[in-house]
Scaffold this motif. Structure first.
Motif, short mmCIF file in Angstrom:
data_model
loop_
_atom_site.label_atom_id
_atom_site.label_comp_id
_atom_site.label_asym_id
_atom_site.label_seq_id
_atom_site.Cartn_x
_atom_site.Cartn_y
_atom_site.Cartn_z
N LEU A 63 30.23 52.09 32.01
CA LEU A 63 29.71 52.74 33.21
C LEU A 63 28.21 52.53 33.30
N ASN A 64 27.63 52.84 34.44
CA ASN A 64 26.18 52.72 34.60
C ASN A 64 25.41 53.52 33.56
N ASN A 65 26.02 54.62 33.06
CA ASN A 65 25.34 55.45 32.06
C ASN A 65 25.52 54.94 30.64
N GLY A 66 26.25 53.81 30.46
CA GLY A 66 26.44 53.22 29.14
C GLY A 66 27.72 53.61 28.45
N ASN A 67 28.40 54.65 28.94
CA ASN A 67 29.67 55.06 28.34
C ASN A 67 30.78 54.09 28.74
N GLU A 68 31.80 53.98 27.88
CA GLU A 68 32.93 53.13 28.21
C GLU A 68 33.76 53.77 29.30
N ALA A 69 34.20 52.97 30.26
CA ALA A 69 35.08 53.46 31.32
C ALA A 69 36.46 53.70 30.74
N SER A 70 37.12 54.72 31.24
CA SER A 70 38.48 54.99 30.78
C SER A 70 39.44 53.97 31.38
N GLU A 71 40.55 53.77 30.72
CA GLU A 71 41.57 52.86 31.24
C GLU A 71 42.07 53.40 32.57
N GLY A 72 42.26 52.53 33.54
CA GLY A 72 42.71 53.02 34.82
C GLY A 72 42.55 51.99 35.92
N THR A 73 42.62 52.45 37.15
CA THR A 73 42.50 51.60 38.32
C THR A 73 41.10 51.73 38.89
N TYR A 74 40.47 50.60 39.17
CA TYR A 74 39.14 50.56 39.74
C TYR A 74 39.16 49.63 40.95
N TYR A 75 38.24 49.84 41.84
CA TYR A 75 38.14 49.06 43.07
C TYR A 75 36.76 48.43 43.14
N TYR A 76 36.64 47.34 43.85
CA TYR A 76 35.34 46.70 43.97
C TYR A 76 35.03 46.36 45.43
N ILE A 77 33.76 46.27 45.70
CA ILE A 77 33.25 45.78 46.97
C ILE A 77 32.19 44.74 46.65
N ILE A 78 32.32 43.57 47.27
CA ILE A 78 31.33 42.50 47.08
C ILE A 78 30.66 42.25 48.42
N ASN A 79 29.36 42.35 48.44
CA ASN A 79 28.57 41.98 49.62
C ASN A 79 27.78 40.74 49.23
N ALA A 80 27.94 39.69 50.02
CA ALA A 80 27.26 38.43 49.72
C ALA A 80 26.93 37.72 51.02
N VAL A 81 25.96 36.82 50.94
CA VAL A 81 25.65 35.97 52.07
C VAL A 81 26.38 34.66 51.84
N GLY A 82 27.24 34.29 52.78
CA GLY A 82 28.03 33.08 52.66
C GLY A 82 27.23 31.83 52.93
N THR A 83 27.86 30.69 52.73
CA THR A 83 27.18 29.41 52.94
C THR A 83 26.78 29.21 54.40
N ASN A 84 27.36 30.00 55.30
CA ASN A 84 27.02 29.92 56.73
C ASN A 84 25.94 30.94 57.11
N ASN A 85 25.29 31.56 56.11
CA ASN A 85 24.24 32.57 56.29
C ASN A 85 24.75 33.83 56.98
N ILE A 86 26.05 34.11 56.90
CA ILE A 86 26.63 35.32 57.46
C ILE A 86 26.98 36.25 56.31
N LEU A 87 26.68 37.54 56.48
CA LEU A 87 27.02 38.52 55.45
C LEU A 87 28.53 38.59 55.33
N ALA A 88 29.02 38.53 54.11
CA ALA A 88 30.45 38.60 53.85
C ALA A 88 30.73 39.84 52.99
N ARG A 89 31.82 40.53 53.27
CA ARG A 89 32.20 41.71 52.49
C ARG A 89 33.65 41.53 52.04
N LEU A 90 33.85 41.63 50.73
CA LEU A 90 35.19 41.55 50.15
C LEU A 90 35.45 42.82 49.39
N SER A 91 36.67 43.30 49.46
CA SER A 91 36.99 44.51 48.71
C SER A 91 38.47 44.53 48.36
N ILE A 92 38.76 45.25 47.32
CA ILE A 92 40.13 45.50 46.93
C ILE A 92 40.20 46.84 46.22
#
Length: 92
Positions: A63-92
């Protein structure tokens, strides 16, 4: 602002940060972006537990505080600028 949500991705669906050298970190790979804006990881309650903006960084299961995350389900969001210079957002 236009947000492209169709950017191709290759993000693993699981990892095992147990120190055995196999699948110990979680990170986007094979993504076609010019610039990673932010990669955020959330627990099942919607609390942000980890984030980074350097494309060379990865989540090692702590975790951000340095502790180990417990086993479980986690989700992510990715914000990136694509090769076409458009902001792209991916999540699951």
């Amino acid at each position: 602002m236009f947000v492209d949500t169709t950017m191709e991705q290759d993000v693993p669906t699981a990892f095992s940060p147990n120190g055995d050298g196999v699948n110990d970190v979680f990170r986007p790979v094979g993504m076609k972006f010019q610039n990673l804006v932010e990669f955020r990881v959330y627990n099942r309650w919607g609390q942000r537990v980890y984030s980074f903006a350097n494309p060379n960084d990865k989540w090692n299961g702590k975790l951000n505080n340095g502790n180990e995350a417990s086993e479980g389900t986690y989700y992510y969001i990715i914000n990136a600028v694509g090769t076409n210079n458009i902001l792209a957002r991916l999540s699951i």
